[in-house]
Design a protein around this motif. Sequence first.
Motif, PDB file in Angstrom:
ATOM      1  N   LEU A 412       0.910  -1.452  -0.118  1.00  0.00           N
ATOM      2  CA  LEU A 412       0.155   0.051  -0.438  1.00  0.00           C
ATOM      3  C   LEU A 412       0.779   1.598   0.185  1.00  0.00           C
ATOM      4  O   LEU A 412       2.016   1.512   0.726  1.00  0.00           O
ATOM      5  CB  LEU A 412      -1.107  -0.317   0.932  1.00  0.00           C
ATOM      6  N   TYR A 415      -1.191   6.094   1.879  1.00  0.00           N
ATOM      7  CA  TYR A 415      -2.365   5.188   3.105  1.00  0.00           C
ATOM      8  C   TYR A 415      -2.617   6.396   3.775  1.00  0.00           C
ATOM      9  O   TYR A 415      -2.167   7.002   4.596  1.00  0.00           O
ATOM     10  CB  TYR A 415      -1.621   4.223   3.161  1.00  0.00           C
ATOM     11  N   TYR A 421      -6.562   4.702  -0.288  1.00  0.00           N
ATOM     12  CA  TYR A 421      -5.012   4.444  -0.473  1.00  0.00           C
ATOM     13  C   TYR A 421      -4.762   3.639  -2.009  1.00  0.00           C
ATOM     14  O   TYR A 421      -5.789   3.708  -2.538  1.00  0.00           O
ATOM     15  CB  TYR A 421      -4.652   3.161   0.507  1.00  0.00           C
ATOM     16  N   SER A 423      -2.601   0.669  -4.658  1.00  0.00           N
ATOM     17  CA  SER A 423      -1.697  -0.637  -3.982  1.00  0.00           C
ATOM     18  C   SER A 423      -1.623  -1.198  -4.895  1.00  0.00           C
ATOM     19  O   SER A 423      -1.792  -1.507  -6.370  1.00  0.00           O
ATOM     20  CB  SER A 423      -2.782  -1.383  -2.658  1.00  0.00           C
TER      21      SER A 423
END
Lengths: 520, 439
Positions: A412, A415, A421, A423
């Motif tokens: 991630l 965040y 977030y 990823s």
Amino acid sequence: MNLDAHLDNSKKGFLIFAAGLVAFVGGLSFYFAGTAGNKIFGAEPVRMDILDSGFAEISGQGRVAGAFSAQTPSGEASSMPVLVYHGIVDKADGVNVTKQQFLEQMKELAAAGWQTVSLDDFGAFARGDKKLPTKSFLLTFDDGRKDSFYGADPVLKLLGFRATMFVITGSSFNDKTTYYLNRNELAFMRDSGRWDLGAHAQVGHDPRPIDGSGNSGNFLSNRIWLEQKNRLETEEEYHNRVATELSGIKTDLKNQLGVVPAAYAFPYGDYGVDSKNVPNDQNFLLAEVAKNYSTAFTQTRSDTYFTQNYPENSAFYLAKRITVEGNWQGKDLLNAVTAGIAKELPWSEDFSNSKDWVPTWGNSVGQNGVQVLSPTASSTGASVYLDGGNKLSKYKFSSLVQLKAGQSFSLLAAYIDDNNYLSCNYSSAGITINEVTDGRKKEVSSWWFKFPQINSEEISAGIELMDGRARCLLNGKVVLTTDRVSEKLIEGSVGFKVWDPQPDKASLIIKKAVIEPISE
Amino acid sequence: MNSILIAKEVKNPSWFNLILFILASATVFAVVWVKTKTASEFGRDPLLFVYTVFVTVFQLSRIVAAHIFSKSGKYIENSLTSNQANDEYFPSVTFVVPCKNEEKSIAKTVEKCFAADYPKSLLEVIIINDGSTDNTIEVLRESQKAYPNLVVVDWKVNQGKRMAMAEGFRRARGEIIVQLDSDSYIEPETFYQFISPFRHPEIGAVCAHADPDNADQNFLTKIQAAYYFLSFRILKAAESTFMTVFCCSGCSSAYRKNIVLPILDQWLGERFLGKPVSWGDDRALTNWVLRKGYKTIYTDTVLAKTIVPDNLRQLLKQQVRWKKGWFVNSIFASGFVLKQYPFVALTYFFPLIFITIATPVMATKALIYNPIVKGIVPYYYILGVYLVSVAIVLYYRFVSRENKYWPYVFIWSTLNMFVLSFIFYYAMISIQNRKWGTR
């Protein structure tokens, strides 16, 4: 007739007179000692004996604060932790710390070079008006309980620390209370140079009924049920009640102690987020608080992420606090205040201590120098984020991991919380870049290929974050790029996530994590 | 001249008494307030709390007893048989005055004795010149020319006050013996009231009210003027309410001779810890009278004057001497007091002993130990002491509005709290030093 007969009269007179005097004095004392006396002459005085003996007990263990500080703080703090306690008890009750624990905790912090700041200094720091040294923290207590004061004051005196007490004025000033601090004690604290006083509640600390069927909700964040009128209060009534409560605490403290509190602590940390029947009135509540106080405090909740407070250029500041748990030892508290310190790059983690990694889902356990993420019995995955990383931007986050079980793992970046977030997701079917904003997941880029090694080998995986761009790395090489990233996701922390469709199966071993700055 | 007035009537304007009453109520109120404030300190220092409550109650009870005193004169009068009441009462009187090196003042003392408002033929004065090394004896020989009833006993070698007094008692021809210090005298016009109480056969000794003759000499003597007033008009008066005055003061007291003569040898032979007791002779003599079952009283209508120390060193020496005398005689007396005067023993005699012994300990704890070790500032302790002083002053003003020394009560209280109460322990330590430490 002899004189003795007459003397008996004198004796009788004396006894009657003396008995009258004793009865008068005794009666008056009895009256004064009761509630009436409390009204006329004020509350019980400060129990100096408890403070004296409390201090005597611990002062043998080193008197000067300097004796505990191994390190002198240098540099300026970019963020600050705030601790909140509710009470200090004699015997462990599972919720509050004991006196001995509190002493150990504070000594642990002092030994590591941590120092308390005053409430005013914290406020100035939070608004960006004042710089404070690193390893500064604010120590607070909610509810104005006697045990907090009598337990903490000797320790503060010993270590040269300072604390803030958030007072429930309706309890402290009205009753002949044996549980809450009374006027005299609060006045003593005001004059001690060791305490700041803040507002916590007037009459609104405890939950109130919010309907006719026995449900209750917090005083400030709900329209409450009017028992006598058999209806819910109107919005206007609700607003008036909140305004009265918030200004009332301030008036009480000013009238009784001459203290104008600069800060307010929400009971149960509920700044409107736990509302059951006025979910859209959170802004009203914060605005109303801001009318009376320049700083407000909440506390550790499932919806608060990073533990420390960063300066903001605004007139009103809502600060986070770390709730100190009853089972914490000194080391645990030191971990809690250091975990959230703003990370400076380059930064690397060897997982000898995983305190900085905060789990938001599943389990995260450190063992033998590695960190293992795994689901709980009922969940399908697990995730952690790095505390103190929330202001990071333009970085390369690389790691050495092994997917022991499960379908996929993710790195991630940017965040902010579980709903916002970026990823890089690694599975045996390939790699994808996902963007999560306001809880909505979007696949922005992907590269499908056969990647069976993921279940057998150590993988060197990474994610890069730059303004409006993200890249996924595999074995040090960029394998996936996207420049279609939400503007919201420019800065934020890093984290790991592991997942499998089957509950209680996935397992990710994290061996190394490094964050390096990058420039374009 | 027939009535036995042993208490002066209070003749204050009613507004004045009203103010005093209001202030007194406020004081008692304040005392109670202080005690309730300190009640919460009970947990911190239960001993000190119980002690201060006990002392306060005791001191207020003394004022109560002193107030009832005004009634006791009437009791004596009422208990006379009609014969006793109606007969003219003029017993023969002998003054006994031991002296040493008093060439300057002894002539005046003799003169004042004979000036008493009393039939001159019934007066006799015996001066015992106890080994003076100055011209005292020449002065006395000169006086003898003017007063044929002046008897001079001239001792070349000093034998001590007790021996001198005993010699005077033995030689006395009068039924009543008036014992004076060589620098004391009685206001002649008040003299008859000294003798009058003896009309009642149960009265064994009468103590006059004494004030310092040199009260205005300096600050210290003014303080003592206040101290004398309260120790006579309040403390002795309180004792007198129950007709058990434990010390008919050596400077001016009257005794019935036929009570004193049989006990002289025992009185002279008193020893404490193997040594003769050289101080507290007056207290010892009064105790013997009480032990024989006679009443001892104080009267505020007989005014005596005496000289008090004018410097601190002499005052402290005198205090040490008095405290030694008080202690030794309290031990001697405790047995018979409990047996013969249980009421007085329980309400006054033993509580006083307890308080005298405990006060320095408690004062040390409150004023020194607690502030230093526990950081407790003794506000309430000191406030309590002064509130009791206020109560005493208010009563002082009530019984004698014209006495101007009342503000000095506060200074005396201060001196007592910080210095004099501790002297008791010094006196105990030096109890084997039997020197007189003369002024």
